[in-house]
Design a protein around this motif. Structure first.
Motif, PDB file in Angstrom:
ATOM      1  N   LEU A 175       0.807  -1.295  -0.056  1.00  0.00           N
ATOM      2  CA  LEU A 175      -0.033   0.058  -0.092  1.00  0.00           C
ATOM      3  C   LEU A 175       0.962   1.523  -0.013  1.00  0.00           C
ATOM      4  CD1 LEU A 175      -3.251  -0.691   2.090  1.00  0.00           C
ATOM      5  CD2 LEU A 175      -2.507  -1.271  -0.535  1.00  0.00           C
ATOM      6  N   ASP A 176       2.185   1.121   0.885  1.00  0.00           N
ATOM      7  CA  ASP A 176       2.869   2.408   0.672  1.00  0.00           C
ATOM      8  C   ASP A 176       3.347   2.591  -0.653  1.00  0.00           C
ATOM      9  OD1 ASP A 176       2.940   2.734   3.444  1.00  0.00           O
ATOM     10  OD2 ASP A 176       4.565   1.377   3.787  1.00  0.00           O
ATOM     11  N   HIS A 177       3.633   1.528  -1.500  1.00  0.00           N
ATOM     12  CA  HIS A 177       4.094   1.692  -3.027  1.00  0.00           C
ATOM     13  C   HIS A 177       3.292   2.249  -3.744  1.00  0.00           C
ATOM     14  CE1 HIS A 177       6.236   0.517  -6.502  1.00  0.00           C
ATOM     15  NE2 HIS A 177       5.304  -0.132  -6.969  1.00  0.00           N
ATOM     16  N   PHE A 178       1.726   1.816  -3.707  1.00  0.00           N
ATOM     17  CA  PHE A 178       0.659   2.472  -4.808  1.00  0.00           C
ATOM     18  C   PHE A 178      -0.059   3.523  -4.155  1.00  0.00           C
ATOM     19  CE2 PHE A 178       0.745  -2.278  -6.618  1.00  0.00           C
ATOM     20  CZ  PHE A 178       1.292  -1.847  -7.661  1.00  0.00           C
ATOM     21  N   LEU A 179       0.000   3.517  -2.781  1.00  0.00           N
ATOM     22  CA  LEU A 179      -0.984   4.780  -2.506  1.00  0.00           C
ATOM     23  C   LEU A 179      -0.162   5.744  -1.802  1.00  0.00           C
ATOM     24  CD1 LEU A 179      -4.024   2.415  -1.183  1.00  0.00           C
ATOM     25  CD2 LEU A 179      -3.691   3.318  -3.341  1.00  0.00           C
ATOM     26  N   SER A 180       0.940   5.556  -1.453  1.00  0.00           N
ATOM     27  CA  SER A 180       1.554   6.792  -0.699  1.00  0.00           C
ATOM     28  C   SER A 180       2.009   8.058  -1.648  1.00  0.00           C
ATOM     29  CB  SER A 180       2.717   6.454   0.005  1.00  0.00           C
ATOM     30  OG  SER A 180       2.735   5.726   1.074  1.00  0.00           O
TER      31      SER A 180
END
Ligand code: 2M8
Ligand code: MG
Ligand code: MG
Length: 259
Positions: free
Chosen positions: A254-259
């Motif tokens: 999620l860090d990768h795609f949404l941060s």
């Protein structure tokens, strides 16, 4: 945005079933009203409990590898969709197949809760819920890969298929699957919410490949399964492979795609 996530080995630690590393993301997604849709081999009885614990009650979920689908409770009708081959039919087919050919496997129906608790590390109550299958059967395969190929043929002749989870194999109606269930739910979001959703999927096991192939962007969480996951489109723009396993890898995705 819709998030479809596997549980064991993905959102939940494969050994302890802990999800703490993912908790802050779960809170944020809840605040932003982004649905987190659980999509697992687990039974609906298990997922009902886990949804409560994760603060996701009322949202849709996918149980038994797609053989059971719970729509959002606010939709009309919100009735569960259950695969046309019931658990008892599948158990019966398995018994017949085992009689004809001497395949070696042990199903959850062959043992009691105590044994399931030992195999899974789940407590007694959860182990009981884990055997409340409605439209699939779970087993430990104890035979060769060659025999497995023959077993798959025998299952196909009965309209069944087998998918591999982390520790176990799951037999279900060949017409069902995590992919079929994801596509059906996305269509329901279009119909009921007027959305054209972007989809993000997370999974760690071979049975998650159809799920990860059906979403716009995917996170392959580092898993314990020696067979791993093979995806149709594994390009770095679409798929992120986590460094860490379980909920820490989930957070990474999620860090990768949404941060
Ligand atoms: C089984 O599911 C996992 C997940 O992939 C597996 O196949 O290893 C199911 O029996 C499920 O109901 C159960 O909760 C889980 C426990 O580890 O094992
Ligand atoms: Mg898994
Ligand atoms: Mg699973």
């Amino acid at each position: 945005l819709l998030i479809f996530t596997d549980l064991d080995g993905t959102l939940l630690d494969i050994h302890t079933y802990d999800w703490q590393p993912a908790a802050s993301w779960l809170e944020r997604l809840q605040d932003e009203q982004i649905p987190v849709i659980l999509c697992s081999s687990k039974t609906a009885a298990e997922i009902d409990d886990i949804q409560q614990e994760l603060g996701l009650a009322g949202l849709p979920f996918i149980a038994e590898n797609g053989a059971v689908i719970q729509p959002d409770v606010r939709w009309e009708p919100a009735t569960r969709v259950v695969g046309r081959l019931a658990h008892d039919d599948i158990s019966h087919a398995l018994a017949q197949i085992r009689q004809h050919a001497s395949f070696k496997f042990t199903s959850f129906d062959d043992v009691d809760e105590g044994v399931i608790a030992e195999w899974t590390g789940l407590n007694r109550v959860r182990s009981q819920l884990a055997r409340r299958h409605e439209a699939s059967a779970t087993l430990i395969w104890r035979d060769s890969d060659e025999q497995l190929a023959r077993f798959e043929e025998a299952l196909a002749a009965q309209g069944l298929k087998i998918v591999q989870g982390a520790r176990f194999w799951h037999v279900l109606d060949a017409r069902c699957g995590k992919d079929v269930a994801v596509n059906w739910l996305v269509e329901q979001y279009r119909l009921h919410e007027g959305l054209e959703p972007i989809t993000l999927g997370l999974g760690d096991g071979p049975n998650d490949a159809p799920l990860l192939d059906s979403v716009n962007v995917a996170v392959v969480v580092k898993g314990i399964n020696r067979h791993g996951i093979t995806l149709k489109d594994d390009s770095p723009a679409r798929v992120y492979h986590s460094q860490r396993p379980g909920p820490a890898g989930w957070r990474e995705g999620l860090d990768h795609f949404l941060s």
